[in-house]
Write an enzyme that holds these catalytic residues in place. Sequence first.
Site, PDB file in Angstrom:
ATOM      1  N   GLN A 160      18.157  11.667   7.346  1.00  0.00           N
ATOM      2  CA  GLN A 160      18.725  11.171   6.093  1.00  0.00           C
ATOM      3  C   GLN A 160      18.343  12.036   4.901  1.00  0.00           C
ATOM      4  OE1 GLN A 160      18.033   6.870   5.845  1.00  0.00           O
ATOM      5  NE2 GLN A 160      19.950   6.544   6.960  1.00  0.00           N
ATOM      6  N   LYS A 180       9.886  10.165  -1.015  1.00  0.00           N
ATOM      7  CA  LYS A 180       9.194   8.956  -0.577  1.00  0.00           C
ATOM      8  C   LYS A 180       7.683   9.050  -0.787  1.00  0.00           C
ATOM      9  CE  LYS A 180       9.022   5.696   3.270  1.00  0.00           C
ATOM     10  NZ  LYS A 180       9.484   5.361   4.626  1.00  0.00           N
ATOM     11  N   GLU A 221      27.065   1.509  -1.359  1.00  0.00           N
ATOM     12  CA  GLU A 221      26.430   2.139  -2.523  1.00  0.00           C
ATOM     13  C   GLU A 221      27.433   2.497  -3.616  1.00  0.00           C
ATOM     14  OE1 GLU A 221      25.792   2.951   0.620  1.00  0.00           O
ATOM     15  OE2 GLU A 221      23.615   2.906   0.937  1.00  0.00           O
TER      16      GLU A 221
END
Lengths: 606, 171
Positions: A132, A181, A69
Amino acid sequence: MNAASHQTDLKPHAAGTDTTVLSGAEVLLRVLVEQGVEVIFGYPGGAVLPIYDALFRQNAIRHVLVRHEQAAVHAAEAYARSTGKVGVVLVTSGPGATNTVTGLLDAMLDSIPVVCFSGQVGVPLIGTDAFQEADTTGITRPATKYNYLVRRPEDVATCVHEAFHIARSGRPGPVLVDLPKNLMVGPAPYSDAPRVPHPSYHPQTEPGRDVIARAVAAMKGARRPLFYIGGGIINAGPGASTALRRLVEKTGFPCTSTLMGLGAMPAGDRRFLGMLGMHGTYEANMATHGCDVLIALGSRFDDRVTGRLDAFSPGSFKIHADIDPSQINKIVPVDVGIVGDARRVIEMMLEEWDCTPANTRQPIDVAQWWHQISEWRKIDSLGFSQDMAPEAIIRPQYAIRRLYELATATGRDTYVSTEVGQHQMWAAQHFGFSKPNRWLTSGGLGTMGYGLPAAVGAQVAHPDALVIDIAGEASTLMNIQELSTIAQYRLPVKVFILNNQYMGMVRQWQELLHDSRYSESYSAALPDFVKLAESFHGRGLRATCVGELDGVIADMLAHPGPVVADICVAQDENCYPMIPSGAAHNQMLLGPDQDDEISAEGRMLV
Amino acid sequence: MTTQQESPVSAVISIQVENESGALARVIGLFSGRGYNIESLTVAAVDETRRQSRINIVTTATPRVLEQIRAQVDRLVPVYRVSVMTAADPHVAREMALVKVIASGERRADALRIAQAFRAHPVDASATSFVFELTGATDKLDAFIDLMRPLGLAEVSRTGVAAIARGAAIL
């Protein structure tokens, strides 16, 4: 599966006719299309699966899969720097987001417009230490110009529109948007860019006429004037460089540049003195020390430029133009502070120059100043000696000079990225740039590992251009995994490694400051870069002596695919000229033979 | 930019910000990240319809650093306006303290008498304790707390300074 039948229409609809219910992810992509985004650099993961699913079902935006990333951000930075557009990053939550921090801060310090989208756990899970989960907005707050945690579906479109506006306007910088999400899966309303993007955000771009007049009056009276330009000129767009060239021509003043401003003035221009600062040219630093009017445009008096502050350009009348008001008087007190976009500042200086009375000084004064500068130029501070015997060891400066000459001979538009260290300074000194936006280097943060992913971003933006990463063997190993990205997208990037088997700049400072105790700066157990290139489906080349250098460079430039060229250079070469830490501009070290006693205070500095 | 500007002065930085999550963290993160001192801090919503809050920070710095703080704070995206108020700028600065004194007999009477002189109100009392509420300038609160110390001062809770310019000038 027939992908085409699942395509989402992301095109703008006429107001009132749009009844389609879009998911948050689809709204995100539609805003990106509206904002003109063509490429995203990213890496998928659990929290961004809905966004990757939406990406799969459209064709308007291309995704480049990086291998880490951090590399996604550097690639986006280089994309932005080489195109003037906003670079876009997409990463997952937790480690995906934390891996972007170095890149975001790099973009912050070099004022690069980047928008980074990070996945986040669903809103109901926030604060529960979910899998996460990271406090991404908390972690990235000091590393971004602004960041958002989107909490409501109706905020998705507005926040994303705003993020682009904030990233590209005023002093550009990175903006992060954290996207839970559940908001990406669920329905969200689309809305156009808000007319007033963020009511409290008010960058000033138009300079005041009065301060421009005061600046130009001082310039007209100057006997030993000097322009000191920086990355602000590049960030203000190519028009700012064009205007600068006119201003330098019209005034007849000498011009020096920071590392970040290289390319704004053509390297070969007779009025350009080269880079100033720690590894700047003798003439640039002596002129900075001796000038009577210093005109700083889009530069910020960084410590790498000023050296010892109380001896920086003593006695000069200082004019400082910057788009960020907090830069004025931050380090060096100035006599005239101008807040505004660099291009507008220069254009207004040109207008003012034409409509005010003739110079109050005698033309002879500036002629004498130029005579002095030409005396300083005769020192040839970038000079080096290269034994031209075929079996002789390659000097790193010579390797870059030859690379520059042979690359220029191809006539191709050339973009150069670098890693950080000696090779970066030698590249800045010996590779000439005639246009802005061609030089991609980590200036403020000094991020080793910047160059390879930056080359990815530049090559994606300019598929037909020649893109070279001038690298050191230590730095490039920090993001070497991007050779895989290069292979996947068949990017014809050229990695030109100046391999001295040391972290060269660390070794140089250890030599100068720590009695040559080379603590941990030797690059032990290096890979065979030729085989490494081959294992990543590229071409590997090596030059071990002067006789092999030109052939290797020619082969590298002629090869249509990616190349890693391992250039074995002198191990003990130091980067000169150098202003030692704690010293003034008129106390430069020109070479290794000079008495280089560094003060106790100097040892304390970075 | 000469030496007369180099001695540190006390100042209140008043900041009108967007009432959004993270705005306070952005401001105080700037102070800690850049090494500026925070002596007191107050924050509260002041305009619900325009979603604005006001932050007041008391700090001590040279005028040049104060100007740098002002510029650094002003460039934060959620900041509307910033003002730096020193002794040279006419302004009113007040804070409130709740002071708990545990005392009996003579000392209890002394505490009450001093409280009256300071116009501190007893807002809670028990057989052995008082809680005084006192509003005023910082030095007045300091003086009161100093006087309470030998009389049984047990606990202090202060709000930090809220400040506003005198006259018709607004932030």
